[in-house]
Design an enzyme around this catalytic site. Structure first.
Site, PDB file in Angstrom:
ATOM      1  N   HIS A 241       0.828  -1.203   0.000  1.00  0.00           N
ATOM      2  CA  HIS A 241       0.000   0.000   0.000  1.00  0.00           C
ATOM      3  C   HIS A 241       0.866   1.258   0.000  1.00  0.00           C
ATOM      4  O   HIS A 241       0.529   2.253  -0.633  1.00  0.00           O
ATOM      5  CB  HIS A 241      -0.904  -0.016   1.241  1.00  0.00           C
ATOM      6  CG  HIS A 241      -1.896   1.095   1.287  1.00  0.00           C
ATOM      7  ND1 HIS A 241      -3.191   0.962   0.836  1.00  0.00           N
ATOM      8  CD2 HIS A 241      -1.771   2.365   1.724  1.00  0.00           C
ATOM      9  CE1 HIS A 241      -3.823   2.100   1.004  1.00  0.00           C
ATOM     10  NE2 HIS A 241      -3.000   2.973   1.540  1.00  0.00           N
ATOM     11  N   GLU A 332      -8.107   7.628  -4.745  1.00  0.00           N
ATOM     12  CA  GLU A 332      -7.712   6.541  -3.858  1.00  0.00           C
ATOM     13  C   GLU A 332      -8.659   5.363  -4.049  1.00  0.00           C
ATOM     14  O   GLU A 332      -9.755   5.520  -4.575  1.00  0.00           O
ATOM     15  CB  GLU A 332      -7.805   7.005  -2.398  1.00  0.00           C
ATOM     16  CG  GLU A 332      -6.526   7.604  -1.838  1.00  0.00           C
ATOM     17  CD  GLU A 332      -5.504   6.538  -1.459  1.00  0.00           C
ATOM     18  OE1 GLU A 332      -5.776   5.346  -1.695  1.00  0.00           O
ATOM     19  OE2 GLU A 332      -4.445   6.909  -0.935  1.00  0.00           O
ATOM     20  N   HIS A 334     -10.476   2.278  -1.599  1.00  0.00           N
ATOM     21  CA  HIS A 334     -10.668   1.811  -0.230  1.00  0.00           C
ATOM     22  C   HIS A 334     -11.455   0.508  -0.284  1.00  0.00           C
ATOM     23  O   HIS A 334     -12.548   0.401   0.286  1.00  0.00           O
ATOM     24  CB  HIS A 334     -11.369   2.879   0.611  1.00  0.00           C
ATOM     25  CG  HIS A 334     -10.819   2.987   2.001  1.00  0.00           C
ATOM     26  ND1 HIS A 334     -11.615   3.121   3.107  1.00  0.00           N
ATOM     27  CD2 HIS A 334      -9.542   2.977   2.456  1.00  0.00           C
ATOM     28  CE1 HIS A 334     -10.852   3.199   4.190  1.00  0.00           C
ATOM     29  NE2 HIS A 334      -9.600   3.114   3.822  1.00  0.00           N
ATOM     30  N   GLY A 798      -1.264   8.606  -9.069  1.00  0.00           N
ATOM     31  CA  GLY A 798      -1.876   7.302  -9.303  1.00  0.00           C
ATOM     32  C   GLY A 798      -1.881   6.467  -8.046  1.00  0.00           C
ATOM     33  O   GLY A 798      -1.349   6.865  -7.004  1.00  0.00           O
TER      34      GLY A 798
END
Lengths: 1017, 280
Positions: A241, A332, A334, A798
């Site tokens: 991540h 993002e 999630h 990105g």
């Protein structure tokens, strides 16, 4: 799931219970909405009656008079509500089900209600009042067990909620307890490989064997064992991540010798960082740098350097907007939290992305949000254990974005939803945020001596291991194992923090801080670690304000509790920052100081040193092993799939009536159908910057992209749009080019200048430890290089999420289709160039630009069961010379005022797009499929109508302006395919003719209804 | 430093000063300040906490705006907590300002706050403002739809209205007479007597058109005013309609319609004109 029993309402306790009920005469829309959700429940669970009430549990010492004041004057609206102190009695055949947040789970209402009670009783904020809120449902005609079942299905998520059968009235609230803290060494130097792997898994470090070995040899060199907090810090910093190990790895890529389509091997010569060995293997040094970033850097070297102000280095990419302002964007994902707790997962997703913008440069102001979701269909073939129903996931994800975005006062202006059952275990939640900032504040660096100031939310045990968790693969047990990685956000805490940050940025004496970043994945460990990378930092963990006692230093350090920002503040400015925080009700603390003699990260609890790591090892020590990638077209084709459950192939379509039926089916397909029920739950007007809204025209048709004014008093626009071509996943190279092309088309259609479009890449892939998945990822990355260069659209930021597969109870793996979202922001140089897709005038002509082929591969036409014989099962491929040229010609035509409306022909094909223009504008349309410009000798009428070739535009042009537009087009394939006509009293009429099929008519209303109802809630 | 001056002009200029009240969760203060400025006022945003500490600040202003947003997260009900803080700490200063002739606008969350803070519907004609904030007599209940809804709707100005904000807007062509709404709790409810009083006394200041009546408000009420016509509470956001390119279909609107002030801006001009002429 906790099933607690009712405590006796008469029981005296310092926790008081108040219920707020709605007066029947004014109705209860919440209960009505809930009843709508009951559709499809098994009869045994279907309640005869429903009553909803709010429950407040208030701990404090109040007189009876004070308690009734709180109930009657604060919690109940005297006109529409009535309070009950204690619990209202339930009828004989009724059951009371209550849903309350689990201990430790954020309860956003608690603080504000306490504030109001303090104000109302005129007490000091100091006096202890604790509030918890819950919901009471009184169901008639079902028993407690059915009620509990109903609650688990619709009302509560055991990950964050406790379900009680009966009124919940605890004697007291659970509190944390001080723990004697210890500095724990983790024995690691002596472990063998098996031991290292076990440690990595058991401690949820998710580090590979190579990485564990690197850590081992580092500490062997130091001659000591790592402390727990050091190991955790490395696990966070080295997580996929945070460092994108896969995308930055050196990759060895193989493809079939006879690759019929695009070959990386044959084109490796002119690809930066690529080389081919004798065996035909392509070696790529740092995939990201050699593809996505390479496109940007070549474009900057070729004239875009003065526009691209900050790329890939900050929380978001920054480009110039006008002489003195800049705009930035971040998207993002999630995904993993949203799979387990969709509401909190999506809310904290958008919350985190907004903080990225707040933490870009010296703080940007968030001015827009975007959201794209990929979820299972409403009727999946199976719902594996450990997965929530996609219908519920989408509903709660939307609610999460709604509640957070709306409360923040940030308009959510662009988005989309893609339905495919392979997202059943891994829904994708893309959330984006756009910001504006003064051009002279686009960067900042922490300086030695700066104080480490944390602002915003308190630190709790919530969100621990989010970064490592997001890098893992989901299994059916994750919901239990990782519930602590899931959180509920508190948008108001973030809003006041934003207000305070901007006040500190715009302080009369100049910006009060020298650097800022958000606490995202990894919490303080990542934020302080990044800010102090070059200079080191000394942190006093015991100073962080906590939600409750009992957190260990490790927990404080890696907690991902929401709504926290970290600032580097020169000592002389700390008082001014403190004053701003106090006036905005924002908590802050001084966590220590940036800069150490040896560029180390030193962690202290009081005076005790609990950890010490060299910044160099922390940031540069992660081994980047060689990764194997294989392109296996057959396997990719098998994986691509994409058909909806229970779809039957339609017979041969021989007449226009059949074409209308199929058009209605396509417009009603959830991928194409109106998402009004989602879009209208978002405030897309707040801040007053709106120029082109999500829906356009008198009948609210689907706009291609949104346009806003970043600076309210300047008539210059920013277009925000996206491209997603998952239907073409069979070859991610083709898919990637198509996504870029679609993003550019969407932006150009609303007036953006194709020479000023910046884009973002978001890769969501199945497990890339499988070389075949990595092979398909490589092809998508190469598409970013080629597409970015051809369209001259620099990538400025990105993100990637590379483990999106789900292992079922019985050991099967459900992989998501390779998914590449391209998001874009484009400059609309003058507001007057803003264009919408709704047809404006009867009599104007419809001009189709770009060639249509008979390649139906990956089309919605095939997905809904269209007859394959109408074309060939090949993927349409972007022409990298023609596509960009068309985009510029269309923009020139718009600038010259020759275009009344513009729409891109993508999902569903040219015919559905043309019909959307007609009903959006409340007009009819006469369309001749024979006039559609085609590429190839024989293109069937059905392909002309429904093929999804890229780079095609539909323009509404006045008859008189046609020659001028056609002059601009020159040799570009185009054709006048029809005219818009006046609507009659029954609305517009669509008439179609094609030599193959004859001609026929249909009301625009029927097709508009199909589009509006297709995915409505 | 607690008073952030959103105006570019020196605060010593002769433009009437507009107070924009902000608080945790208020998020439409920016566009409200810009609307006041576009209409010729000098806006200033002040935190509620500072006003409660020094209520005399209010006396310096001749216009007041209570913006939209999600004050305190709308926890316990839309506007509930902020209304409570105003009742306890700022009501007297606001009531005094209104008696001084200060026009006040309260869009969306502001409207929800105003009806719970005793600022609307206000005292009956001829009566003065009570010392203690009145118990709420009207309310904004959850939309019939049961969820938040963002939409532009047609609106009408009742001929009989005494609201100084919407005065004279009845003549605006219907395609221009639209306003954006974005709320979850905007269904106006009032007991029969109060409803009758509001109608007969010309205190209904704004209605949704029959076709666009989306939230189920009684009598299609979108906004009301107090007996003096100065205090205007409404669910739609006129501050988000101060330029023509905010109109939902401006790209197809005839130039003849797009001329002059938007209806949203016209409302603020009305108030600024009133403030310049009347306020003591």
């Amino acid at each position: 799931m906790t099933i607690a029993n009712a405590a006796s309402p008469t029981m005296t306790t310092t926790v008081h219970r108040i219920e707020i009920h709605r007066r029947p005469e004014f109705g209860d829309p919440a209960a009505d909405a809930l009843r709508r959700e009951f559709e499809g429940l098994p009869p045994g669970l279907l309640p005869r009656s429903v009553d909803c009430a709010a429950v407040y549990l208030i701990e404090g010492a109040f007189s009876d008079r004070e308690l009734s004041m709180i109930a009657e004057e604060l919690l109940a609206d005297p006109v529409t509500q009535s309070p009950v102190i204690g619990a209202a009695a339930a009828g004989a055949d009724e059951v009371v089900i209550e849903v309350h947040p689990l201990p430790g789970v954020m309860d956003p209402a608690a603080a504000s209600i306490a504030t109001a009670i303090h104000a109302m009783l005129g007490e000091s904020e100091g006096s202890a009042i604790t509030v918890r809120t819950g919901r009471r449902y009184t169901f008639g005609g079902i028993d407690a067990e059915a009620g509990g079942d109903l609650a688990t299905r619709l009302l509560a998520n055991p990950v964050v909620h406790a379900i009680h059968t009966g009124p919940y009235h605890p004697a007291s609230f659970p509190v944390g307890h001080q723990q004697p803290f210890e500095v724990r060494d983790v024995p690691l130097c002596e472990l063998d490989d098996a031991g290292l792997e076990r440690l990595s898994r058991d401690a949820h470090l998710f580090l590979s064997l190579d990485e564990m070995r690197a850590i081992q040899s580092h500490y062997q060199g130091l001659g000591r064992e790592p402390r727990e907090i050091e190991l955790e810090t490395l696990a966070q910093t080295w997580s996929e991540h945070c460092v994108h190990k896969t995308l930055k790895a050196t990759i060895e890529y193989r493809e079939p010798a006879d690759e019929s389509g695009f070959s990386i091997r044959d084109t490796a010569g002119h690809r930066p960082g690529h080389s081919v060995d004798d065996a035909g293997r392509v070696r790529i040094e740092n995939l990201l740098k050699s593809t996505v970033a390479a496109a940007t850097h070549q474009l900057m070297a070729d004239g875009l350097d003065d526009w691209c102000l900050s790329v890939f280095v900050d929380n978001a990419g920054i480009v110039g907007f006008d002489d003195d302002t800049a705009v930035c964007m971040k998207v993002e994902t999630h995904n993993h939290p949203s799979a387990i707790e969709p509401y909190g997962g999506a809310a904290t997703g958008i919350g985190g992305c907004i903080r990225d913008i707040m933490g870009t440069g010296l703080a940007a102001k968030p001015i827009a949000a975007t959201d794209v979701f990929c979820v299972g269909t409403d009727a999946p073939a199976e719902i594996p254990t450990g997965c929530l129903h996609p219908h519920r996931i989408l509903g709660e994800v939307v609610a999460g974005v709604r509640d957070y975005g709306n409360r923040m006062g940030i308009p959510t202006i662009d988005g989309g939803v893609w339905f495919d059952d392979r997202y059943i275990g891994n829904p994708l939640v893309y959330v984006g945020c756009v910001g504006v900032m003064p051009r002279d504040l686009i960067s900042g660096d922490a300086r030695p001596g700066d104080r480490i100031i944390a602002m915003g939310g308190r630190t709790g045990r919530d969100g621990i291991h989010g970064a490592t968790f997001s890098s893992a693969e989901l299994t059916d047990t994750h919901a239990d194992e990782f519930s602590h990685a899931v959180q509920i956000g508190n948008a108001i805490t973030e809003k006041v923090t934003l207000d305070a940050v901007l006040a500190a940025r715009d302080h009369p004496d100049g910006c009060l801080f020298s650097s800022i970043t958000d606490c995202g994945a990894g919490g303080f460990s990542s934020a302080v670690g990044e800010m102090g990378e070059k200079i080191g930092a000394e942190v006093r963990l015991d100073r962080a304000p906590l939600k409750y006692d009992g957190l260990s230093p490790v927990e404080v350090w890696i907690s991902e509790a929401q709504e926290r920002m970290v600032l580097a503040v020169p000592a002389e400015n700390v008082d001014a920052i403190a004053a701003i925080c106090d006036s905005h009700d924002v908590e802050w603390c001084d966590l220590g100081e940036f800069g150490t003699p040896d560029r180390e990260l030193v962690l202290r609890w009081g005076d005790v040193e609990v950890g010490r790591i060299a910044m160099e090892f922390m940031h540069d020590g992660v081994p980047m092993p060689l990764r194997e990638a294989v392109w296996d077209p057959e396997w990719a084709a098998r994986e691509a799939g994409g058909d909806d459950v229970g779809v039957e192939r339609s017979g041969v379509i021989g007449d226009v009536a059949g074409v209308f039926d199929l058009t209605a089916t396509l417009l009603g397909h959830p991928n194409l159908a109106s998402k009004a029920w989602i879009v209208r739950q978002y405030d897309h007007e707040v801040q007053g910057g709106s120029v082109v809204k999500p829906f356009v025209g008198p009948n609210a048709g689907p706009g291609d992209a949104a346009v806003i004014r970043p600076v309210p008093d300047r008539p210059r626009g920013l277009a925000i749009g996206h491209g997603l071509a998952t239907g073409l996943a069979r070859d991610p190279y083709v898919m990637g080019l198509a996504a870029i092309d679609e993003c550019v088309r969407n932006m150009v259609c609303v007036g953006a200048d194709p020479d000023r479009i910046a884009i973002l890449d978001n890769f969501c892939w199945p497990g890339c430890d499988d070389p075949r998945n990595l092979g398909s990822l490589v092809r998508a990355a190469e598409a970013c290089l080629d597409g970015g260069l051809a369209y001259r659209t620099p990538f400025v930021s990105g993100k990637d999420s590379l483990n999106n597969q789900f292992t079922t109870e019985d050991g099967r793996t459900i992989r998501i289709p390779p998914t590449l979202l391209i998001s874009g922001m484009g400059i609309v140089s003058e507001e007057r160039f803003a264009t919408t897709m709704d047809a404006k005038r009867p009599g104007s002509r419809l001009l189709a630009i770009g060639a249509t082929t008979n390649r139906l591969g990956g089309s919605h036409y095939l997905r809904v069961g269209g007859d394959p014989a109408a074309g060939v099962d090949e993927l349409p491929v972007v022409d990298l010379e023609l596509g960009p040229r068309i985009a510029r010609i269309v923009h020139d035509a718009i600038r010259q005022g020759l275009v009344r409306s513009a729409h891109d022909a993508s999902e569903g094909g040219l015919l559905p797009a043309a019909i959307e223009m007609a009903f959006a504008g409340g007009l009819g349309l006469e369309l001749d499929l024979d006039a559609v410009p085609v590429d190839g000798a024989s293109v069937s009428a059905l392909a002309r109508a429904f093929a999804e070739d890229p780079s095609r535009y539909l323009l509404e042009v006045e008859e008189a302006d046609l020659p001028a537009v056609e002059a601009l087009l020159a040799d570009v394939p185009h054709g006048v395919v029809g005219s818009f006509v006046t609507a009659g009293p029954e609305g517009g009429e669509i008439s179609i003719s094609a030599s193959e099929l004859g001609s026929g008519r249909e009301t625009a209303f029927r097709l508009e209804e199909a589009w509006k109802r297709g995915c409505d809630r | 430093m607690s008073e952030v001056n959103t105006s570019n002009h020196a605060s010593s200029d002769d433009r009437p000063k507009a107070l924009v009240i902000t608080a945790p969760g208020i998020n439409c203060d920016g566009e409200l300040a810009l609307a006041f400025e576009a209409a010729g006022a000098a806006p200033e945003s002040v935190l509620l906490a500072d006003l409660i500490e020094r209520p005399a600040i209010v006396d310096r202003f001749s216009l007041i705006g209570l913006p939209g947003g999600f004050s305190y997260g709308d926890d316990g009900g839309a506007g509930r907590v902020l209304a409570q803080l105003i009742r306890r700490g700022l009501y007297p200063a606001l009531a005094a300002a209104i008696e001084r002739g200060v026009p006040m606008i309260a869009p969306c969350n502001g409207f929800q706050i105003a009806v719970q803070a005793g600022l609307l519907p206000g005292p009956a004609e001829g009566e003065s403002w009570p010392v203690e904030p009145a118990v709420p007599t009207v309310a904004l209940a959850p939309n019939e739809l049961g969820r938040f809804h963002d939409v532009w709707t047609g609106v009408e100005i009742p001929e009989s209205t005494r609201c100084i904000w919407t005065a004279g807007l009845g003549a605006v062509p219907s395609e221009a007479m639209v306003l954006p709404s974005a709320h979850g709790e905007g269904r106006f409810v009032a007991p029969d007597e109060m409803m009758a009083a509001l109608e007969s006394e010309g205190r209904v200041a704004l209605r949704y058109t029959e076709a666009d009546h989306f939230n189920g408000s009684r009598g299609r009420v979108a906004g009301i005013c107090d007996a003096s016509g100065l205090v205007f509470g409404l669910m739609p956001h006129p501050e988000r309609y101060t330029r023509w390119s905010q109109h939902p279909t401006w790209t197809r609107l005839e130039a003849s319609v797009r001329r002059g002030d938007t209806p949203g801006l016209a409302m603020f001009r009305n108030a600024v004109r009133h403030a310049t002429a009347v306020v003591r």
